[in-house]
Design a protein around this motif. Structure first.
Motif, PDB file in Angstrom:
ATOM      1  N   GLY A  63     -20.478  19.999 -25.408  1.00  8.48           N
ATOM      2  CA  GLY A  63     -21.551  20.466 -24.534  1.00  8.48           C
ATOM      3  C   GLY A  63     -22.084  19.369 -23.655  1.00  8.48           C
ATOM      4  O   GLY A  63     -21.543  18.259 -23.596  1.00  8.48           O
ATOM      5  N   SER A  64     -23.174  19.682 -22.995  1.00 13.49           N
ATOM      6  CA  SER A  64     -23.813  18.717 -22.101  1.00 13.49           C
ATOM      7  C   SER A  64     -24.418  17.572 -22.915  1.00 13.49           C
ATOM      8  O   SER A  64     -24.592  17.679 -24.136  1.00 13.49           O
ATOM      9  CB  SER A  64     -24.915  19.407 -21.292  1.00 13.49           C
ATOM     10  OG  SER A  64     -25.970  19.798 -22.166  1.00 13.49           O
ATOM     11  N   ALA A 122     -19.317  17.439 -22.019  1.00 14.47           N
ATOM     12  CA  ALA A 122     -18.599  18.168 -20.964  1.00 14.47           C
ATOM     13  C   ALA A 122     -19.603  18.820 -20.022  1.00 14.47           C
ATOM     14  O   ALA A 122     -20.727  19.127 -20.407  1.00 14.47           O
ATOM     15  CB  ALA A 122     -17.700  19.239 -21.576  1.00 14.47           C
ATOM     16  N   ASP A 123     -19.163  19.011 -18.800  1.00 17.69           N
ATOM     17  CA  ASP A 123     -19.957  19.759 -17.830  1.00 17.69           C
ATOM     18  C   ASP A 123     -19.050  20.814 -17.203  1.00 17.69           C
ATOM     19  O   ASP A 123     -17.902  20.973 -17.608  1.00 17.69           O
ATOM     20  CB  ASP A 123     -20.592  18.844 -16.773  1.00 17.69           C
ATOM     21  CG  ASP A 123     -19.570  18.032 -15.997  1.00 17.69           C
ATOM     22  OD1 ASP A 123     -18.391  18.440 -15.920  1.00 17.69           O
ATOM     23  OD2 ASP A 123     -19.942  16.982 -15.452  1.00 17.69           O
ATOM     24  N   GLU A 124     -19.546  21.513 -16.213  1.00 17.63           N
ATOM     25  CA  GLU A 124     -18.783  22.610 -15.618  1.00 17.63           C
ATOM     26  C   GLU A 124     -17.435  22.153 -15.068  1.00 17.63           C
ATOM     27  O   GLU A 124     -16.438  22.860 -15.181  1.00 17.63           O
ATOM     28  CB  GLU A 124     -19.604  23.256 -14.499  1.00 17.63           C
ATOM     29  CG  GLU A 124     -18.951  24.465 -13.894  1.00 17.63           C
ATOM     30  CD  GLU A 124     -19.843  25.185 -12.897  1.00 17.63           C
ATOM     31  OE1 GLU A 124     -19.384  26.190 -12.342  1.00 17.63           O
ATOM     32  OE2 GLU A 124     -20.967  24.736 -12.668  1.00 17.63           O
ATOM     33  N   TYR A 152     -15.129  21.227 -18.432  1.00 18.82           N
ATOM     34  CA  TYR A 152     -15.353  21.927 -19.700  1.00 18.82           C
ATOM     35  C   TYR A 152     -14.058  22.458 -20.310  1.00 18.82           C
ATOM     36  O   TYR A 152     -13.806  22.279 -21.498  1.00 18.82           O
ATOM     37  CB  TYR A 152     -16.352  23.069 -19.512  1.00 18.82           C
ATOM     38  CG  TYR A 152     -16.863  23.625 -20.816  1.00 18.82           C
ATOM     39  CD1 TYR A 152     -17.872  22.979 -21.508  1.00 18.82           C
ATOM     40  CD2 TYR A 152     -16.312  24.778 -21.369  1.00 18.82           C
ATOM     41  CE1 TYR A 152     -18.341  23.470 -22.712  1.00 18.82           C
ATOM     42  CE2 TYR A 152     -16.772  25.274 -22.567  1.00 18.82           C
ATOM     43  CZ  TYR A 152     -17.785  24.615 -23.235  1.00 18.82           C
ATOM     44  OH  TYR A 152     -18.230  25.100 -24.428  1.00 18.82           O
ATOM     45  N   GLN A 153     -13.216  23.088 -19.516  1.00 17.70           N
ATOM     46  CA  GLN A 153     -11.993  23.675 -20.052  1.00 17.70           C
ATOM     47  C   GLN A 153     -11.067  22.613 -20.645  1.00 17.70           C
ATOM     48  O   GLN A 153     -10.516  22.808 -21.722  1.00 17.70           O
ATOM     49  CB  GLN A 153     -11.259  24.478 -18.979  1.00 17.70           C
ATOM     50  CG  GLN A 153     -10.073  25.234 -19.531  1.00 17.70           C
ATOM     51  CD  GLN A 153      -9.471  26.217 -18.542  1.00 17.70           C
ATOM     52  OE1 GLN A 153     -10.055  26.502 -17.504  1.00 17.70           O
ATOM     53  NE2 GLN A 153      -8.316  26.740 -18.850  1.00 17.70           N
ATOM     54  N   VAL A 200     -20.348  24.925 -29.993  1.00 18.66           N
ATOM     55  CA  VAL A 200     -20.426  24.865 -28.529  1.00 18.66           C
ATOM     56  C   VAL A 200     -21.713  25.543 -28.085  1.00 18.66           C
ATOM     57  O   VAL A 200     -22.238  26.423 -28.774  1.00 18.66           O
ATOM     58  CB  VAL A 200     -19.210  25.536 -27.851  1.00 18.66           C
ATOM     59  CG1 VAL A 200     -17.916  24.852 -28.234  1.00 18.66           C
ATOM     60  CG2 VAL A 200     -19.138  27.018 -28.162  1.00 18.66           C
ATOM     61  N   ASP A 208     -22.481  27.608 -22.156  1.00 19.35           N
ATOM     62  CA  ASP A 208     -21.393  26.885 -21.496  1.00 19.35           C
ATOM     63  C   ASP A 208     -20.084  27.658 -21.502  1.00 19.35           C
ATOM     64  O   ASP A 208     -19.165  27.327 -20.751  1.00 19.35           O
ATOM     65  CB  ASP A 208     -21.170  25.519 -22.147  1.00 19.35           C
ATOM     66  CG  ASP A 208     -22.280  24.534 -21.824  1.00 19.35           C
ATOM     67  OD1 ASP A 208     -23.106  24.826 -20.933  1.00 19.35           O
ATOM     68  OD2 ASP A 208     -22.318  23.473 -22.467  1.00 19.35           O
TER      69      ASP A 208
END
Length: 101
Positions: A7-8, A26-28, A31-32, A49, A53
């Motif tokens: 996550g953020s 992770a960010d947008e 993320y994947q 998670v 998100d």
């Protein structure tokens, strides 16, 4: 098996303070790929998670992630009405089951 979190920076902070060592920020934009890395790690048994998100994932990937058995992916936050199902899926036991059911 370890517990990990994706996550953020703000989301994972509490998990770090609780002592989790397997933290993936992770960010947008990434993320994947970050969740893919975490899910392919054989040492991770439970992956927490941020429920919000998951919108960063395409539908088919989101479905595969949420249906994963190893690691079990547990969305945290969001609608708590399905807490029973989350617990049941994470540990394999329905803790809320009563004798009437």
């Amino acid at each position: 098996m370890e517990i990990a979190v994706v996550g953020s920076e703000e989301f994972v902070l509490g998990f770090r303070l609780a002592g989790l060592r397997r933290v993936f920020v992770a960010d947008e934009s990434n993320y994947q790929s970050v969740i893919g890395t975490a899910m392919s790690d054989a040492g991770i048994g439970i992956l927490a998670v941020d429920a919000g998100d998951l919108r960063f994932l395409p539908h088919n990937v989101r479905t595969r992630v949420l249906d994963s058995i190893r690691p079990v992916v547990v969305p945290v936050g969001g609608d708590e009405s399905d807490l029973r199902e989350k617990v049941k899926r994470a540990i394999g036991v329905d803790l809320y089951k009563t004798e009437d059911e």
